[in-house]
Design an enzyme around this catalytic site. Structure first.
Site, PDB file in Angstrom:
ATOM      1  CG  ASP A   1      -1.945  -1.112   1.207  1.00 45.43           C
ATOM      2  OD1 ASP A   1      -2.310  -1.562   0.101  1.00 45.43           O
ATOM      3  OD2 ASP A   1      -2.383  -1.539   2.299  1.00 45.43           O
TER       4      ASP A   1
ATOM      5  CE1 TYR B   1       4.048  -6.408   3.657  1.00 46.05           C
ATOM      6  CE2 TYR B   1       3.295  -8.683   3.561  1.00 46.05           C
ATOM      7  CZ  TYR B   1       3.464  -7.448   2.965  1.00 46.05           C
ATOM      8  OH  TYR B   1       3.045  -7.260   1.669  1.00 46.05           O
TER       9      TYR B   1
END
Length: 294
Positions: free
Chosen positions: A96, A154
């Site tokens: 994003d 992540y």
């Protein structure tokens, strides 16, 4: 023979357009497919994985889009300058706006013979300072950066300390968090595969199932770091999980409430997505057999 070629064109086009929502790029690509020498170009193409890192602060995410500059767009322009012709790339996923990557992987095809090491050096001179190319690796012709990935990892960084140097790369909280409770909630994630509650609404995926392999908080100096590894992630999934775990850490939700959020399959029941600037894609794993042995 013509029928077989058409099937190959369709397969090739579908792969190339998988992450491309820009109509102009699509039109240009279809035009290039039906050039007379396309069959020969396909035959001579070799596939490469490109390993890179980037600071996402100045980008509207990874994927090319019409309303803002993206990492994919900048790299494709750099490759086009380097190779002298358009070089579309396919990423292992999409990050994003504002999200960073310590390690991202993409693949591209080229019919040119080149030295990967020197091309990496030249490409890094072309690209801006916030994008780094680590290496270019030859792969099997059918290798796919997205579909062949075994897992992605992540990290999310939280701190309660003011830091004039790292404030743009972490999320500063102004309230105490119970990380033991948050880790208790993390263990609940392993019991489920459907994470609709943590997915952005109205996405184009066929399933919201993911296999989470690791999820935990640990402390390093003044930061608490959330590490999560899965075979795949949904849009906005990590930030939604972090935002909901923060609610557990603030004792606004119990671990059992966290379980109910997952079982509800309702994004509205989960917490607010945590800010993107503290999120890093840190690793992507592939089967070793994808890579050519030199």
């Amino acid at each position: 023979m013509f029928h077989i070629l058409c099937l190959e064109v369709k397969k090739f086009a579908k792969e190339k357009l998988l992450w491309d929502t820009d109509k102009k790029r699509k039109a240009n690509f279809y035009f290039s497919i039906f050039k007379p020498n396309f069959a020969q170009q396909m035959k001579s193409m070799a596939r490469y994985f490109i390993y890179l890192a980037y600071n996402g602060e100045n980008y509207c995410g990874w994927q090319v889009q019409p309303n803002g500059i993206t990492v994919q767009e900048v790299i494709e322009k750099g490759l086009t300058t380097l190779f002298g012709s358009p070089v579309p790339i396919t990423g292992a996923g999409r990050t994003d706006a504002g999200v960073h990557a310590k390690l991202m992987v993409a693949h591209f095809d080229s019919d040119k013979v080149f030295d990967p090491v020197s091309r990496v050096e030249r490409l890094n001179r072309i690209l801006p300072k916030d994008i780094l190319i680590n290496k270019i690796v030859p792969t099997q012709p059918e290798a796919h950066a997205r579909f062949d990935a075994l897992s992605r990892t992540y990290n999310y960084y939280i701190t309660d300390k003011k830091d004039p140097f790292l404030h743009k790369l972490s999320y500063k909280v102004t309230y105490p968090l119970d990380y033991n409770l948050m880790n208790e909630a993390c263990r609940i994630l392993f019991e489920y595969t459907d994470f609709t509650s943590f997915s952005k609404l109205h996405t184009d995926v066929k399933t919201n199932n993911c296999k989470i392999m690791k999820a935990e908080w640990h402390q390093e100096n003044t930061h608490w770091i959330f590490t999560i590894q899965a075979d795949r992630f949904l849009r906005n999934m990590v930030r939604a999980i972090v935002g909901t775990l923060i609610e557990v850490g603030r004792k606004k939700l119990s671990p059992e409430d966290f379980r109910k959020v997952i079982e509800s399959k309702d994004r509205g029941k989960a917490g607010t997505s945590a800010p993107g600037n503290a999120l890093f894609l840190t690793n992507i794993e592939y089967p070793p057999t994808l890579f050519l042995i030199e």
